[in-house]
Scaffold this motif. Structure first.
Motif, PDB file in Angstrom:
ATOM      1  N   GLU A   5      67.448  -1.152  66.674  1.00  0.00           N
ATOM      2  CA  GLU A   5      68.761  -1.795  66.548  1.00  0.00           C
ATOM      3  C   GLU A   5      68.831  -2.626  65.270  1.00  0.00           C
ATOM      4  N   GLU A   6      67.711  -3.278  64.927  1.00  0.00           N
ATOM      5  CA  GLU A   6      67.666  -4.046  63.675  1.00  0.00           C
ATOM      6  C   GLU A   6      67.826  -3.118  62.471  1.00  0.00           C
ATOM      7  N   TRP A   7      67.184  -1.966  62.526  1.00  0.00           N
ATOM      8  CA  TRP A   7      67.301  -0.962  61.462  1.00  0.00           C
ATOM      9  C   TRP A   7      68.752  -0.539  61.287  1.00  0.00           C
ATOM     10  N   GLN A   8      69.423  -0.231  62.398  1.00  0.00           N
ATOM     11  CA  GLN A   8      70.817   0.190  62.337  1.00  0.00           C
ATOM     12  C   GLN A   8      71.716  -0.930  61.816  1.00  0.00           C
ATOM     13  N   ALA A   9      71.422  -2.151  62.225  1.00  0.00           N
ATOM     14  CA  ALA A   9      72.242  -3.279  61.796  1.00  0.00           C
ATOM     15  C   ALA A   9      72.053  -3.600  60.321  1.00  0.00           C
ATOM     16  N   ALA A  10      70.817  -3.428  59.825  1.00  0.00           N
ATOM     17  CA  ALA A  10      70.520  -3.769  58.426  1.00  0.00           C
ATOM     18  C   ALA A  10      70.953  -2.686  57.453  1.00  0.00           C
ATOM     19  N   SER A  11      71.080  -1.469  57.910  1.00  0.00           N
ATOM     20  CA  SER A  11      71.326  -0.345  57.008  1.00  0.00           C
ATOM     21  C   SER A  11      72.596  -0.478  56.169  1.00  0.00           C
ATOM     22  N   PRO A  12      73.751  -0.849  56.736  1.00  0.00           N
ATOM     23  CA  PRO A  12      74.945  -0.986  55.895  1.00  0.00           C
ATOM     24  C   PRO A  12      74.788  -2.010  54.777  1.00  0.00           C
ATOM     25  N   ALA A  13      74.118  -3.133  55.079  1.00  0.00           N
ATOM     26  CA  ALA A  13      73.904  -4.159  54.049  1.00  0.00           C
ATOM     27  C   ALA A  13      72.958  -3.657  52.974  1.00  0.00           C
ATOM     28  N   ARG A  14      71.895  -2.958  53.373  1.00  0.00           N
ATOM     29  CA  ARG A  14      70.966  -2.393  52.390  1.00  0.00           C
ATOM     30  C   ARG A  14      71.701  -1.435  51.458  1.00  0.00           C
ATOM     31  N   SER A  15      72.504  -0.568  52.041  1.00  0.00           N
ATOM     32  CA  SER A  15      73.254   0.393  51.236  1.00  0.00           C
ATOM     33  C   SER A  15      74.184  -0.312  50.256  1.00  0.00           C
ATOM     34  N   ALA A  16      74.895  -1.332  50.740  1.00  0.00           N
ATOM     35  CA  ALA A  16      75.845  -2.054  49.892  1.00  0.00           C
ATOM     36  C   ALA A  16      75.143  -2.758  48.740  1.00  0.00           C
ATOM     37  N   LEU A  17      73.973  -3.332  49.002  1.00  0.00           N
ATOM     38  CA  LEU A  17      73.250  -4.030  47.939  1.00  0.00           C
ATOM     39  C   LEU A  17      72.714  -3.059  46.903  1.00  0.00           C
ATOM     40  N   TYR A  18      72.179  -1.934  47.328  1.00  0.00           N
ATOM     41  CA  TYR A  18      71.728  -0.932  46.354  1.00  0.00           C
ATOM     42  C   TYR A  18      72.908  -0.441  45.512  1.00  0.00           C
ATOM     43  N   ARG A  19      74.053  -0.239  46.134  1.00  0.00           N
ATOM     44  CA  ARG A  19      75.226   0.202  45.371  1.00  0.00           C
ATOM     45  C   ARG A  19      75.671  -0.874  44.397  1.00  0.00           C
ATOM     46  N   TRP A  20      75.591  -2.132  44.815  1.00  0.00           N
ATOM     47  CA  TRP A  20      75.971  -3.228  43.927  1.00  0.00           C
ATOM     48  C   TRP A  20      75.086  -3.238  42.688  1.00  0.00           C
ATOM     49  N   PHE A  21      73.782  -3.107  42.883  1.00  0.00           N
ATOM     50  CA  PHE A  21      72.884  -3.078  41.731  1.00  0.00           C
ATOM     51  C   PHE A  21      73.165  -1.847  40.856  1.00  0.00           C
ATOM     52  N   ALA A  22      73.482  -0.718  41.469  1.00  0.00           N
ATOM     53  CA  ALA A  22      73.814   0.483  40.691  1.00  0.00           C
ATOM     54  C   ALA A  22      75.004   0.217  39.785  1.00  0.00           C
ATOM     55  N   ASP A  23      76.026  -0.430  40.322  1.00  0.00           N
ATOM     56  CA  ASP A  23      77.227  -0.722  39.534  1.00  0.00           C
ATOM     57  C   ASP A  23      76.928  -1.715  38.416  1.00  0.00           C
ATOM     58  N   VAL A  24      76.105  -2.717  38.707  1.00  0.00           N
ATOM     59  CA  VAL A  24      75.788  -3.763  37.726  1.00  0.00           C
ATOM     60  C   VAL A  24      75.116  -3.182  36.488  1.00  0.00           C
ATOM     61  N   PHE A  25      74.219  -2.219  36.681  1.00  0.00           N
ATOM     62  CA  PHE A  25      73.462  -1.690  35.544  1.00  0.00           C
ATOM     63  C   PHE A  25      74.082  -0.436  34.941  1.00  0.00           C
ATOM     64  N   ALA A  26      75.124   0.095  35.564  1.00  0.00           N
ATOM     65  CA  ALA A  26      75.733   1.329  35.060  1.00  0.00           C
ATOM     66  C   ALA A  26      76.585   1.089  33.822  1.00  0.00           C
ATOM     67  N   ARG A  27      77.205  -0.080  33.745  1.00  0.00           N
ATOM     68  CA  ARG A  27      78.112  -0.357  32.622  1.00  0.00           C
ATOM     69  C   ARG A  27      78.214  -1.872  32.451  1.00  0.00           C
ATOM     70  N   GLU A  28      78.714  -2.296  31.263  1.00  0.00           N
ATOM     71  CA  GLU A  28      78.817  -3.726  31.043  1.00  0.00           C
ATOM     72  C   GLU A  28      79.835  -4.343  32.003  1.00  0.00           C
ATOM     73  N   LEU A  29      79.626  -5.597  32.337  1.00  0.00           N
ATOM     74  CA  LEU A  29      80.518  -6.296  33.239  1.00  0.00           C
ATOM     75  C   LEU A  29      81.873  -6.513  32.578  1.00  0.00           C
ATOM     76  N   THR A  30      82.934  -6.375  33.351  1.00  0.00           N
ATOM     77  CA  THR A  30      84.288  -6.532  32.823  1.00  0.00           C
ATOM     78  C   THR A  30      84.796  -7.951  33.075  1.00  0.00           C
ATOM     79  N   SER A  31      85.906  -8.286  32.424  1.00  0.00           N
ATOM     80  CA  SER A  31      86.530  -9.588  32.649  1.00  0.00           C
ATOM     81  C   SER A  31      86.949  -9.746  34.099  1.00  0.00           C
ATOM     82  N   ALA A  32      87.452  -8.648  34.694  1.00  0.00           N
ATOM     83  CA  ALA A  32      87.888  -8.700  36.097  1.00  0.00           C
ATOM     84  C   ALA A  32      86.719  -9.008  37.022  1.00  0.00           C
ATOM     85  N   THR A  33      85.567  -8.377  36.742  1.00  0.00           N
ATOM     86  CA  THR A  33      84.390  -8.640  37.569  1.00  0.00           C
ATOM     87  C   THR A  33      83.932 -10.079  37.414  1.00  0.00           C
ATOM     88  N   LEU A  34      83.938 -10.569  36.186  1.00  0.00           N
ATOM     89  CA  LEU A  34      83.529 -11.952  35.956  1.00  0.00           C
ATOM     90  C   LEU A  34      84.442 -12.925  36.676  1.00  0.00           C
TER      91      LEU A  34
END
Length: 222
Positions: A5-34
């Protein structure tokens, strides 16, 4: 709550954080993001998550770097960050920290080496595909992060067996990312930049992966 149950509960957050890091390093940060990070307290919410993962020290550094952007006029902040992005990631290898596995794992430091081909095969084997507008080599740092995010989502949707999936993800992190990510992070710390955003984010990303791997290890050995 049991470990499954802990695995299932943690999985969406893990996925979201990995995606966040992917976006951060894929391109320079924009004014909107800042603006979102600074005015809407978006990073403060993320900071709470990182603190819960034991990464307060590294996230505090990112928060401080975001606050330090106040030294620049608002209209100049995105420009300064774009310049730092280029300085850290886009210049020649001796003067930057290329975000490509081939640079660190190939003796000649040439891009499009074996890691890029290996990632292509891995994507095919997992039936995963990258966004067609992402035109970087397959061994770009963001690809490893997005692969983990997609893989975690797949494990949720298909209810993949927990222990085997955790071991497979450990093997992937060890053989495809953690064998060069520390070198990349170390290089990021040595580059002369006007803001600490990208060096701080690199340090946070490395520690997040290390902590995530430790969490996976606890599942496998339980």
């Amino acid at each position: 709550m049991n470990i499954n149950e802990e695995w299932q509960a943690a999985s969406p957050a893990r996925s979201a954080l990995y995606r966040w890091f992917a976006d951060v390093f894929a391109r320079e940060l924009t004014s909107a993001t800042l603006d979102e990070w600074q005015q809407n307290q978006a990073y403060d919410n993320l900071h709470e998550v990182f603190v819960s993962l034991g990464l307060e020290q590294y996230s505090n550094r990112v928060k401080a770097a975001i606050d330090d952007l106040q030294q620049f006029p608002k209209e100049h902040r995105a420009i300064e960050l774009a310049a730092d992005f280029a300085q850290v990631f886009l210049l020649s290898g001796d003067d930057s920290a290329p975000p490509y596995a081939s640079y660190y794992l190939s003796s000649d430091k040439h891009l499009y080496g074996k890691p890029a081909a290996q990632m292509m095969r891995f994507l095919d084997s997992q039936q995963l595909s990258l966004h067609p507008e992402f035109r970087e080599p397959n061994d770009h740092l963001s690809v490893y992060f997005i692969v983990m995010s997609l893989w975690i989502n797949k494990s949720i949707e298909q209810q993949l067996e927990m222990v085997n999936t955790a071991q497979e993800q450990i093997d992937f992190l060890d053989s495809a990312l953690l064998n060069w990510l520390p070198q990349f992070t170390a290089l990021c710390q040595k580059i002369n930049v006007k803001t600490d955003i990208y060096p701080a984010l690199a340090a946070l990303a490395e520690q997040f992966v290390i902590e995530d791997r430790a969490g996976l290890e606890s599942i496998v050995v339980s």
